[in-house]
Design a protein around this motif. Structure first.
Motif, PDB file in Angstrom:
ATOM      1  N   ALA A 180       8.986  14.099  10.513  1.00 25.80           N
ATOM      2  CA  ALA A 180       9.509  15.157  11.374  1.00 25.80           C
ATOM      3  C   ALA A 180      10.986  15.413  11.111  1.00 25.80           C
ATOM      4  O   ALA A 180      11.454  16.555  11.180  1.00 25.80           O
ATOM      5  N   VAL A 181      11.731  14.349  10.808  1.00 28.79           N
ATOM      6  CA  VAL A 181      13.158  14.504  10.510  1.00 28.79           C
ATOM      7  C   VAL A 181      13.425  14.554   9.014  1.00 28.79           C
ATOM      8  O   VAL A 181      14.453  15.089   8.576  1.00 28.79           O
ATOM      9  N   ALA A 182      12.505  13.991   8.209  1.00 31.83           N
ATOM     10  CA  ALA A 182      12.694  14.007   6.755  1.00 31.83           C
ATOM     11  C   ALA A 182      12.280  15.342   6.148  1.00 31.83           C
ATOM     12  O   ALA A 182      12.648  15.634   5.006  1.00 31.83           O
ATOM     13  N   TYR A 183      11.544  16.163   6.899  1.00 29.64           N
ATOM     14  CA  TYR A 183      11.094  17.434   6.341  1.00 29.64           C
ATOM     15  C   TYR A 183      12.289  18.283   5.912  1.00 29.64           C
ATOM     16  O   TYR A 183      12.315  18.832   4.813  1.00 29.64           O
ATOM     17  N   THR A 184      13.278  18.397   6.777  1.00 21.71           N
ATOM     18  CA  THR A 184      14.493  19.145   6.422  1.00 21.71           C
ATOM     19  C   THR A 184      15.620  18.219   6.022  1.00 21.71           C
ATOM     20  O   THR A 184      16.478  18.584   5.211  1.00 21.71           O
ATOM     21  N   GLY A 185      15.648  17.002   6.579  1.00 21.75           N
ATOM     22  CA  GLY A 185      16.704  16.047   6.245  1.00 21.75           C
ATOM     23  C   GLY A 185      17.968  16.310   7.033  1.00 21.75           C
ATOM     24  O   GLY A 185      17.924  16.721   8.187  1.00 21.75           O
ATOM     25  N   GLY A 186      19.107  16.081   6.405  1.00 20.25           N
ATOM     26  CA  GLY A 186      20.379  16.288   7.089  1.00 20.25           C
ATOM     27  C   GLY A 186      21.000  14.989   7.547  1.00 20.25           C
ATOM     28  O   GLY A 186      20.387  13.918   7.471  1.00 20.25           O
ATOM     29  N   PRO A 187      22.216  15.074   8.061  1.00 22.54           N
ATOM     30  CA  PRO A 187      22.966  13.856   8.415  1.00 22.54           C
ATOM     31  C   PRO A 187      22.397  13.090   9.595  1.00 22.54           C
ATOM     32  O   PRO A 187      22.624  11.886   9.716  1.00 22.54           O
ATOM     33  N   PHE A 188      21.677  13.763  10.516  1.00 24.32           N
ATOM     34  CA  PHE A 188      21.118  13.054  11.672  1.00 24.32           C
ATOM     35  C   PHE A 188      19.610  13.166  11.652  1.00 24.32           C
ATOM     36  O   PHE A 188      19.058  14.263  11.484  1.00 24.32           O
ATOM     37  N   PRO A 189      18.892  12.055  11.816  1.00 31.14           N
ATOM     38  CA  PRO A 189      19.394  10.686  11.936  1.00 31.14           C
ATOM     39  C   PRO A 189      19.383   9.913  10.622  1.00 31.14           C
ATOM     40  O   PRO A 189      19.849   8.777  10.567  1.00 31.14           O
ATOM     41  N   LEU A 190      18.853  10.533   9.558  1.00 30.12           N
ATOM     42  CA  LEU A 190      18.660   9.789   8.312  1.00 30.12           C
ATOM     43  C   LEU A 190      19.964   9.357   7.669  1.00 30.12           C
ATOM     44  O   LEU A 190      20.005   8.376   6.924  1.00 30.12           O
ATOM     45  N   GLY A 191      21.043  10.100   7.960  1.00 32.74           N
ATOM     46  CA  GLY A 191      22.334   9.733   7.393  1.00 32.74           C
ATOM     47  C   GLY A 191      22.807   8.358   7.827  1.00 32.74           C
ATOM     48  O   GLY A 191      23.547   7.680   7.098  1.00 32.74           O
ATOM     49  N   TYR A 192      22.353   7.917   8.992  1.00 34.49           N
ATOM     50  CA  TYR A 192      22.762   6.612   9.504  1.00 34.49           C
ATOM     51  C   TYR A 192      22.125   5.463   8.740  1.00 34.49           C
ATOM     52  O   TYR A 192      22.572   4.319   8.837  1.00 34.49           O
ATOM     53  N   ILE A 193      21.053   5.742   7.984  1.00 36.41           N
ATOM     54  CA  ILE A 193      20.428   4.680   7.185  1.00 36.41           C
ATOM     55  C   ILE A 193      20.531   4.989   5.691  1.00 36.41           C
ATOM     56  O   ILE A 193      19.767   4.486   4.879  1.00 36.41           O
ATOM     57  N   GLY A 194      21.494   5.825   5.349  1.00 40.36           N
ATOM     58  CA  GLY A 194      21.763   6.115   3.950  1.00 40.36           C
ATOM     59  C   GLY A 194      20.791   7.069   3.291  1.00 40.36           C
ATOM     60  O   GLY A 194      20.716   7.135   2.062  1.00 40.36           O
ATOM     61  N   LEU A 195      20.018   7.840   4.086  1.00 38.40           N
ATOM     62  CA  LEU A 195      19.034   8.766   3.527  1.00 38.40           C
ATOM     63  C   LEU A 195      19.362  10.208   3.887  1.00 38.40           C
ATOM     64  O   LEU A 195      18.475  11.055   3.993  1.00 38.40           O
ATOM     65  N   GLY A 196      20.644  10.479   4.058  1.00 46.95           N
ATOM     66  CA  GLY A 196      21.060  11.818   4.462  1.00 46.95           C
ATOM     67  C   GLY A 196      20.697  12.904   3.469  1.00 46.95           C
ATOM     68  O   GLY A 196      20.575  14.073   3.840  1.00 46.95           O
ATOM     69  N   ASN A 197      20.513  12.543   2.204  1.00 44.67           N
ATOM     70  CA  ASN A 197      20.175  13.525   1.178  1.00 44.67           C
ATOM     71  C   ASN A 197      18.673  13.693   0.989  1.00 44.67           C
ATOM     72  O   ASN A 197      18.235  14.512   0.183  1.00 44.67           O
ATOM     73  N   LEU A 198      17.891  12.897   1.712  1.00 44.03           N
ATOM     74  CA  LEU A 198      16.444  12.990   1.585  1.00 44.03           C
ATOM     75  C   LEU A 198      15.922  14.196   2.351  1.00 44.03           C
ATOM     76  O   LEU A 198      16.269  14.400   3.509  1.00 44.03           O
ATOM     77  N   SER A 199      15.087  14.995   1.708  1.00 43.00           N
ATOM     78  CA  SER A 199      14.488  16.150   2.376  1.00 43.00           C
ATOM     79  C   SER A 199      13.188  16.513   1.684  1.00 43.00           C
ATOM     80  O   SER A 199      13.171  16.779   0.482  1.00 43.00           O
ATOM     81  N   ILE A 200      12.104  16.502   2.445  1.00 42.79           N
ATOM     82  CA  ILE A 200      10.807  16.881   1.899  1.00 42.79           C
ATOM     83  C   ILE A 200      10.807  18.355   1.520  1.00 42.79           C
ATOM     84  O   ILE A 200      10.386  18.740   0.433  1.00 42.79           O
ATOM     85  N   GLY A 201      11.274  19.193   2.435  1.00 42.91           N
ATOM     86  CA  GLY A 201      11.262  20.630   2.207  1.00 42.91           C
ATOM     87  C   GLY A 201      12.207  21.073   1.105  1.00 42.91           C
ATOM     88  O   GLY A 201      11.856  21.918   0.275  1.00 42.91           O
TER      89      GLY A 201
END
Length: 381
Positions: A180-201
């Motif tokens: 749900a959050v990895a589809y677009t990605g972005g700094p929140f919340p994935l940025g807090y675990i070093g995955l801010g650049n991850l984005s499925i879409g």
């Protein structure tokens, strides 16, 4: 004098951000899953009763004769379908809210946006407010998953004191929350675990994600829950996998139409997505590819109707119920709705904002197709 755009009410703003009109893409596959479960029960009632009789604990789930009773489908399947539909809907709303936030902070939603207005991009919600709404929906989805989807049925041989959890549902719930959050990605919340650049879409995997989760998972979820929670099948047994195989086949055309929605969406947005670094399939391979992909997905969904009809004909070949096989063709009644979508998207010259109506048109097509499929499944049981 430049007139400022009127600000909608707070309710309208949140409605715009949550996009409830898109919920059909997550709810109608569950409706088909519900119909598939009813058909599964009707066609395999003897096997299901034998499995439950041999698995459930005698002291908690026997009737007067000492044999496990197979509960009334209406009293067991419908609650499972509703629970799964609520979970799927909350995941979709969470994805929509996070997309509203992340597309803005990543520069995909600007004043030149050609799609429908976005609450964060318009300044009607702050990025913090949109994220907070997303987190609340994710938390609600987690509660549904933990309380209703993940626990196994203690009447299937597992005592209350040593409650077990279904690993398949654990994976489904956790991966859905993450996606749900990895589809677009972005700094929140994935940025807090070093995955801010991850984005499925943004990486071009959005089509595959929609097919897998809003096609396969959403459709197969209810039959799976019934088999494991009510009929007491282990998901690793060949019997359970054989019973679920039919549900998987039916999930494919549903996934095709769900993916077609995102394809026309990405076709519409491809020019602005290029500047935002959003490498959707339409950006990677061009508009012509997206148009052909849309055509294959839509026509493929109707091709599966013919395939299901052939399977049903084989099933009823030796008895007087061949008329039931024709129920597999019921979704073909929606094909007149597909014609204007195909003309405009795959063979037309419309682009940008002109494709907005066909995003909604494809969603309506999927809804009617799925409802007709569900009716056909129940009628042919």
């Amino acid at each position: 004098i430049i007139m400022s755009e009127p600000i909608p009410s707070k309710f309208q703003v949140w409605k715009l951000a949550a996009r409830p009109h898109t919920l059909t893409a997550s709810i109608v596959p569950v409706i088909v899953g519900y119909a598939l479960t009813l058909q599964l029960i009707h066609r395999n009632s003897k096997m299901l009763l034998q499995q439950k009789s041999s698995s459930c604990s005698a002291e908690n789930s026997t009737n007067g004769s000492g044999v496990c009773a197979l509960d009334d489908p209406a009293s067991t399947v419908l609650p499972l379908a509703i629970q799964f539909a609520i979970f799927a809907g909350l995941i979709q709303i969470s994805t929509n809210l996070h997309n509203d936030y992340a597309d803005f902070v990543k520069g995909a939603d600007t004043d030149s946006r050609v799609g429908q207005a976005r609450a964060t991009q318009k300044g009607w919600l702050t990025p913090y407010e949109t994220c907070r709404g997303c987190v609340l929906c994710l938390f609600a989805a987690l509660l549904v998953g933990v309380n209703y989807l993940i626990p196994t049925n203690n009447l299937c041989g597992v005592g209350v004191d040593d409650l077990e959890y279904d690993p398949v549902m654990i994976f489904t719930v956790i991966s859905s929350l993450f996606n749900a959050v990895a589809y677009t990605g972005g700094p929140f919340p994935l940025g807090y675990i070093g995955l801010g650049n991850l984005s499925i879409g943004y990486s071009g995997l959005g089509d595959l994600f929609v097919f897998a989760y809003f096609g396969v998972v959403a459709t197969v979820g209810t039959p799976y829950l019934y088999l494991t929670k009510v009929a007491c099948f282990s998901p690793t047994t060949s019997q359970a996998q054989q019973l679920l195989y039919s549900s998987f086949l039916y999930s494919i055309p549903i996934g095709f139409l769900g993916t077609a929605i995102i394809v026309v969406n990405n076709l519409r947005d491809r020019n602005t997505d290029i500047h935002a670094g959003k490498k959707t399939m339409a950006v990677r391979f061009g508009g012509t590819f997206a148009k052909m992909e849309y055509f294959i997905l839509v026509m493929g969904s109707y091709g599966f109707c013919i395939y299901f009809w052939l399977l049903e004909r084989e099933r009823y070949h030796d008895n007087d119920s061949t008329a039931k096989a024709w129920m597999a063709l019921l979704p073909l009644l929606s094909f007149p709705m597909a014609i204007p979508q195909l003309k405009a998207v795959s063979f037309g010259v419309k682009d940008g904002q002109a494709l907005n109506e066909h995003v909604g048109g494809t969603a309506k097509l999927q809804m009617i197709y799925c409802i007709l499929m569900a009716v056909g499944l129940v009628a042919s049981s």
